[in-house]
Write a protein that holds these residues in place. Structure first.
Motif, PDB file in Angstrom:
ATOM      1  N   LYS A 192      -3.792  -6.635 -43.655  1.00  0.00           N
ATOM      2  CA  LYS A 192      -4.634  -5.452 -43.523  1.00  0.00           C
ATOM      3  C   LYS A 192      -3.771  -4.286 -43.075  1.00  0.00           C
ATOM      4  O   LYS A 192      -3.068  -4.372 -42.073  1.00  0.00           O
TER       5      LYS A 192
ATOM      6  N   LYS B  86      -2.994  -1.032 -41.330  1.00  0.00           N
ATOM      7  CA  LYS B  86      -3.480  -0.118 -40.291  1.00  0.00           C
ATOM      8  C   LYS B  86      -2.378   0.838 -39.839  1.00  0.00           C
ATOM      9  O   LYS B  86      -2.609   2.021 -39.655  1.00  0.00           O
ATOM     10  N   ASN B  87      -1.164   0.296 -39.642  1.00  0.00           N
ATOM     11  CA  ASN B  87      -0.037   1.098 -39.159  1.00  0.00           C
ATOM     12  C   ASN B  87       1.023   1.220 -40.247  1.00  0.00           C
ATOM     13  O   ASN B  87       1.528   0.214 -40.748  1.00  0.00           O
TER      14      ASN B  87
ATOM     15  N   ASN C  51      -8.828   5.065 -42.320  1.00  0.00           N
ATOM     16  CA  ASN C  51      -8.638   4.848 -40.887  1.00  0.00           C
ATOM     17  C   ASN C  51      -7.288   4.183 -40.590  1.00  0.00           C
ATOM     18  O   ASN C  51      -7.197   3.206 -39.838  1.00  0.00           O
ATOM     19  N   VAL C  52      -6.233   4.715 -41.203  1.00  0.00           N
ATOM     20  CA  VAL C  52      -4.888   4.197 -40.975  1.00  0.00           C
ATOM     21  C   VAL C  52      -4.117   5.162 -40.077  1.00  0.00           C
ATOM     22  O   VAL C  52      -4.514   6.315 -39.896  1.00  0.00           O
ATOM     23  N   LYS C  53      -3.016   4.682 -39.524  1.00  0.00           N
ATOM     24  CA  LYS C  53      -2.163   5.507 -38.675  1.00  0.00           C
ATOM     25  C   LYS C  53      -0.781   5.613 -39.309  1.00  0.00           C
ATOM     26  O   LYS C  53      -0.237   4.618 -39.782  1.00  0.00           O
TER      27      LYS C  53
END
Length: 251
Positions: A3, A5-6, A30-32
């Motif tokens: 998944k 995310k970063n 909604n990722v960074k």
């Protein structure tokens, strides 16, 4: 499937992140993002360049493939106290690079030609001026695709290394804390391997932009999960978006 995310981008952060395509991904998925340049570009000193025994005044035309090449060429000419002929012809891979020449020369008074951002688009221009003796300012990372194309088409050119890439010090970075690493040049791959000699990819995802970056990653025995550009995703951010959407559909 990991998944995402970063995400680590091996380039400096855009000047206006909120108006960049990266912000769209942040909002949409909604990722960074973390931005860190993996290498820096440094111009050769006049003393270093003289070791190549290349005389820049012998050429009647210049091939420019980047803004860096333009900046370091004119800086080197200044350091060497070389006066560039008003009859010099400039062959650029894109209109953006051609227009950048205005920083150093009177654009309308020179003979400037440009392609459509591909190396192949230079060939018709160069063939129309086949009698020119051309210099190709470049860095110390071989661009075999361009060199092979010019050589195969009997273009009279000489490479002139005028700047080089130096790997950044990434000491202290937890490279495995990111789900996805994004690379835009072979130099980024080189920096990864030098800074993290024991790096193993595992489930970590890697995205590359450009053919030479993809080849460098594969040569380093890395698995490229998100290659760009593609017919449906001409940019890195579009390729990431497409990958994330496809991953969500598989759930």
């Amino acid at each position: 499937m990991v998944k995402i995310k970063n995400i680590l981008v091996s380039q400096p952060q855009p000047a206006d992140l909120e108006k960049s395509p990266y912000q769209e991904l942040i909002t949409k998925h909604n990722v960074k993002f973390e931005f860190k340049k993996f290498f820096s570009v440094v111009g050769l000193s006049s003393a270093e360049f003289r070791q190549s025994r290349i005389n820049l005044t012998e050429f009647s035309g210049i091939i420019f493939t980047s803004r860096n090449a333009i900046d370091y060429y004119f800086q080197l000419a200044k350091d060497l106290r070389i006066e560039i002929s008003e009859n010099m012809k400039y062959f650029c891979t894109s209109d953006q690079i051609a227009f950048y020449l205005q920083k150093y020369i009177q654009f309308r008074k020179r003979k400037i030609f440009f392609g459509d951002s591909t190396y192949q688009s230079l060939l018709p221009l160069l063939k129309k001026h086949k009698d020119e003796k051309l210099v190709l300012p470049c860095n110390d990372s071989p661009n075999e695709e361009l060199y092979s194309m010019l050589t195969a088409n009997n273009v009279n050119f000489q490479k002139a290394v005028i700047y080089k890439n130096e790997n950044a010090d990434l000491n202290g970075m937890d490279i495995k804390s990111f789900d996805l690493l994004c690379f835009f040049s072979p130099s980024g791959i080189s920096s990864l391997k030098q800074n993290f000699p024991k790096y193993t990819q595992g489930e970590q995802l890697i995205a590359t932009y450009g053919k030479t970056t993809l080849q460098a990653a594969e040569a380093a025995k890395l698995r490229v999960d998100i290659p760009a550009p593609t017919p449906t995703s001409p940019s890195m951010t579009m390729a990431i978006d497409e990958f994330i959407k496809a991953a969500k559909k598989k759930k």
